[in-house]
Motif scaffolding. Structure first.
Motif, PDB file in Angstrom:
ATOM      1  N   LEU A 143     -12.747 -57.417   8.960  1.00  0.00           N
ATOM      2  CA  LEU A 143     -13.074 -57.491  10.386  1.00  0.00           C
ATOM      3  C   LEU A 143     -11.847 -57.293  11.265  1.00  0.00           C
ATOM      4  O   LEU A 143     -11.889 -56.575  12.257  1.00  0.00           O
ATOM      5  N   THR A 159     -20.455 -54.416  19.063  1.00  0.00           N
ATOM      6  CA  THR A 159     -19.931 -55.431  18.142  1.00  0.00           C
ATOM      7  C   THR A 159     -19.595 -54.747  16.821  1.00  0.00           C
ATOM      8  O   THR A 159     -19.944 -53.573  16.600  1.00  0.00           O
ATOM      9  N   ILE A 160     -18.908 -55.489  15.956  1.00  0.00           N
ATOM     10  CA  ILE A 160     -18.423 -54.928  14.698  1.00  0.00           C
ATOM     11  C   ILE A 160     -18.961 -55.762  13.534  1.00  0.00           C
ATOM     12  O   ILE A 160     -18.857 -56.990  13.547  1.00  0.00           O
ATOM     13  N   HIS A 182     -29.206 -59.524  11.395  1.00  0.00           N
ATOM     14  CA  HIS A 182     -28.428 -59.967  12.559  1.00  0.00           C
ATOM     15  C   HIS A 182     -28.768 -59.168  13.824  1.00  0.00           C
ATOM     16  O   HIS A 182     -28.543 -59.638  14.933  1.00  0.00           O
ATOM     17  N   LEU A 183     -29.295 -57.976  13.632  1.00  0.00           N
ATOM     18  CA  LEU A 183     -29.729 -57.175  14.787  1.00  0.00           C
ATOM     19  C   LEU A 183     -31.180 -57.494  15.164  1.00  0.00           C
ATOM     20  O   LEU A 183     -31.759 -56.856  16.046  1.00  0.00           O
ATOM     21  N   SER A 184     -31.765 -58.490  14.490  1.00  0.00           N
ATOM     22  CA  SER A 184     -33.177 -58.864  14.696  1.00  0.00           C
ATOM     23  C   SER A 184     -34.102 -57.676  14.470  1.00  0.00           C
ATOM     24  O   SER A 184     -35.084 -57.489  15.195  1.00  0.00           O
TER      25      SER A 184
ATOM     26  N   ASP B  78     -33.584 -67.659  18.614  1.00  0.00           N
ATOM     27  CA  ASP B  78     -34.829 -67.217  19.265  1.00  0.00           C
ATOM     28  C   ASP B  78     -35.989 -68.118  18.836  1.00  0.00           C
ATOM     29  O   ASP B  78     -36.812 -68.528  19.665  1.00  0.00           O
ATOM     30  N   ASN B 142     -27.948 -66.183  18.285  1.00  0.00           N
ATOM     31  CA  ASN B 142     -27.977 -65.173  17.231  1.00  0.00           C
ATOM     32  C   ASN B 142     -27.267 -63.899  17.714  1.00  0.00           C
ATOM     33  O   ASN B 142     -27.027 -63.705  18.900  1.00  0.00           O
ATOM     34  N   LEU B 143     -26.902 -63.048  16.753  1.00  0.00           N
ATOM     35  CA  LEU B 143     -26.040 -61.908  17.064  1.00  0.00           C
ATOM     36  C   LEU B 143     -26.691 -60.957  18.063  1.00  0.00           C
ATOM     37  O   LEU B 143     -26.055 -60.489  19.002  1.00  0.00           O
ATOM     38  N   ARG B 144     -27.968 -60.674  17.875  1.00  0.00           N
ATOM     39  CA  ARG B 144     -28.649 -59.735  18.765  1.00  0.00           C
ATOM     40  C   ARG B 144     -28.711 -60.278  20.195  1.00  0.00           C
ATOM     41  O   ARG B 144     -28.525 -59.541  21.161  1.00  0.00           O
ATOM     42  N   VAL B 147     -25.316 -59.692  21.676  1.00  0.00           N
ATOM     43  CA  VAL B 147     -25.094 -58.277  22.005  1.00  0.00           C
ATOM     44  C   VAL B 147     -25.895 -57.906  23.255  1.00  0.00           C
ATOM     45  O   VAL B 147     -25.370 -57.277  24.179  1.00  0.00           O
ATOM     46  N   ASP B 148     -27.163 -58.322  23.280  1.00  0.00           N
ATOM     47  CA  ASP B 148     -28.000 -58.031  24.455  1.00  0.00           C
ATOM     48  C   ASP B 148     -27.369 -58.611  25.722  1.00  0.00           C
ATOM     49  O   ASP B 148     -27.311 -57.958  26.762  1.00  0.00           O
ATOM     50  N   LYS B 151     -24.251 -56.684  26.870  1.00  0.00           N
ATOM     51  CA  LYS B 151     -24.599 -55.418  27.538  1.00  0.00           C
ATOM     52  C   LYS B 151     -25.172 -55.687  28.926  1.00  0.00           C
ATOM     53  O   LYS B 151     -24.848 -54.995  29.881  1.00  0.00           O
ATOM     54  N   ASP B 158     -14.254 -57.685  22.220  1.00  0.00           N
ATOM     55  CA  ASP B 158     -13.746 -56.827  21.135  1.00  0.00           C
ATOM     56  C   ASP B 158     -14.687 -56.898  19.938  1.00  0.00           C
ATOM     57  O   ASP B 158     -14.923 -55.906  19.264  1.00  0.00           O
ATOM     58  N   THR B 159     -15.190 -58.082  19.673  1.00  0.00           N
ATOM     59  CA  THR B 159     -16.297 -58.221  18.723  1.00  0.00           C
ATOM     60  C   THR B 159     -16.965 -59.575  18.953  1.00  0.00           C
ATOM     61  O   THR B 159     -16.464 -60.412  19.706  1.00  0.00           O
ATOM     62  N   ILE B 160     -18.111 -59.749  18.302  1.00  0.00           N
ATOM     63  CA  ILE B 160     -18.916 -60.949  18.521  1.00  0.00           C
ATOM     64  C   ILE B 160     -19.156 -61.645  17.192  1.00  0.00           C
ATOM     65  O   ILE B 160     -19.556 -61.015  16.218  1.00  0.00           O
ATOM     66  N   PHE B 161     -18.895 -62.948  17.163  1.00  0.00           N
ATOM     67  CA  PHE B 161     -19.243 -63.766  16.006  1.00  0.00           C
ATOM     68  C   PHE B 161     -20.416 -64.665  16.384  1.00  0.00           C
ATOM     69  O   PHE B 161     -20.345 -65.382  17.382  1.00  0.00           O
ATOM     70  N   ALA B 164     -24.776 -67.642  13.103  1.00  0.00           N
ATOM     71  CA  ALA B 164     -25.818 -67.244  12.142  1.00  0.00           C
ATOM     72  C   ALA B 164     -25.202 -66.530  10.940  1.00  0.00           C
ATOM     73  O   ALA B 164     -25.766 -66.541   9.846  1.00  0.00           O
ATOM     74  N   MET B 165     -24.035 -65.903  11.153  1.00  0.00           N
ATOM     75  CA  MET B 165     -23.338 -65.257  10.039  1.00  0.00           C
ATOM     76  C   MET B 165     -22.940 -66.272   8.969  1.00  0.00           C
ATOM     77  O   MET B 165     -22.704 -65.906   7.828  1.00  0.00           O
ATOM     78  N   HIS B 182     -12.072 -64.195   8.996  1.00  0.00           N
ATOM     79  CA  HIS B 182     -12.381 -62.810   9.371  1.00  0.00           C
ATOM     80  C   HIS B 182     -11.360 -62.232  10.360  1.00  0.00           C
ATOM     81  O   HIS B 182     -11.202 -61.026  10.457  1.00  0.00           O
TER      82      HIS B 182
END
Lengths: 257, 257
Positions: A143, A159-160, A182-184, B78, B142-144, B147-148, B151, B158-161, B164-165, B182
């Motif tokens: 990462l 995201t990465i 993770h992207l649902s 969710d 959660n990751l999605r 990200v949503d 945006k 730079d990135t998202i943790f 849930a990972m 990571h």
């Protein structure tokens, strides 16, 4: 007449392989090797440095695939790159380099994989794509390497994902399935498309139900593979992927409509 | 005289909590609840909607902490948000709302957590900080969702943790330790600083060796907590965190020098 639907209709996430697909690892690594050669006044030609870079990369491809299939090997890519570098430098062929390079130089050279540049068109195309869909990286690199590279080369990821999160490498199925989770998108994997310059990668993604975009890149796959891959769109019988594009500009145009 | 060193000297990664710290969940959620109220012509005052939002959020805080400590409960945010929403709507107090809201409205309302806005100063400050250090999110969402939200609200991560990972929630130690791993900072955790509006979160990060920045936000922690937190810098004896800043603009100035 039925309306022609584009094979990427409904895709809301583009999942990009990085090494070779987004990043031009080869010219970036060769350039730094040549700098090392000049600094230490080594009698190594540019052609030889290119071969050194290719051997280093080949070791990585072999070892990540081995670990992805359940075999032994380093799971961290910095550790793997360093092991492969030390093995190369200990080999007879590269002994003239190995004797010259001290610890500090090796440690620094190993970080070249954190500062690769993108292929010429990718930054602009990714910026365009980011306005239309979610753009993420999914790479075997660790990462931190991927974050460092994104900052260095200005890849504008939403995201990465590193396969290190899943303690494996592509093309192990867990990598694609976990990323979809993770992207649902576990129940709608066709809303994600894998973009890669490697057949093994798009095949892995397709098995998980993702759509696939193949981008032939001069340094990746074999010439025969690059030229034979067809999309299902252009060849219903022998087509393997959903789309073949020559570069990211062509991919960006798909989403511009 | 020895040179005064800043408590964040050497920090190369800022790790941000999201809900409450970066995102002003409260006003975002209240606004959408009020819209629902108007649409369905519900007899609910703005004050009542604020209480509804606070109850929803409170349920989330209680349940994520329970799961973080090893208890039972949904691990996807969710699913958790929806369970809590349905429970609220089934309660006697909110029955006038519950009877009015159909499945589609509930499903859509549940997604409000994906489209929260930032506190007024955060986008500009994060853009400034991104030029100096690595900026990442570390959230129980959660990751999605994250990200949503990025945006929607233009958070330039730079990135998202997502926790849930790691199949857990903050403040479980595995969350901070895995994130450091990571970031390739397991052996130098002091190069990462946790930025949060919650004492439980900065405490969890400190246990993992990270530096800590506390940002008091009106909707988070208790008034007493917000006013009593001191940095070690200003109060060597009673100071708990490395830095207290009133907002992200103040944090950005630290890295502007």
């Amino acid at each position: 007449m039925a309306k022609q639907t584009h094979p990427l209709d409904g895709v809301e996430v583009l999942v990009f392989d990085v090494f070779g697909t987004v990043a031009d690892w080869r010219s970036s690594v060769i350039r730094e090797l040549e700098e090392v050669g000049r600094k230490f006044k080594l009698d190594v030609s540019d052609n030889e440095w290119a071969e050194f870079a290719d051997e280093w990369r080949k070791g990585y491809m072999i070892n990540t695939k081995k670990v992805a299939a359940g075999g032994e090997g380093p799971k961290d890519t910095d550790v793997m790159h360093r092991m492969l570098l030390d093995n190369l430098l200990a080999s007879e062929r590269w002994s003239k380099v190995g004797t010259a390079l001290d610890e500090k130089t090796r440690a620094d050279l190993n970080m070249v994989w954190h500062r690769l540049n993108g292929w010429p068109e990718v930054v602009s195309a990714l910026q365009t794509l980011k306005k239309k869909v979610i753009i993420v990286a999914l790479s075997n690199g660790n990462l931190r390497l991927l974050v460092d590279m994104a900052k260095h080369a200005q890849f504008p990821w939403d995201t990465i994902f590193s396969t290190a999160m899943y303690d494996s490498f592509k093309p192990n199925p867990i990598v694609y399935e976990s990323t979809l989770k993770h992207l649902s998108l576990s129940s709608t994997p066709q809303k994600a498309a894998m973009v890669a310059a490697h057949l093994f990668d798009v095949r892995g993604a397709a098995k998980a139900g993702m759509k696939t975009v193949y981008v032939p890149r001069g340094s990746e796959d074999t010439k025969e593979e690059r030229e034979s891959v067809k999309s299902k769109w252009e060849d219903k019988e022998r087509g393997e992927v959903d789309l073949v594009v020559k570069d990211f500009e062509e991919l960006a145009r798909v989403f511009q409509v």
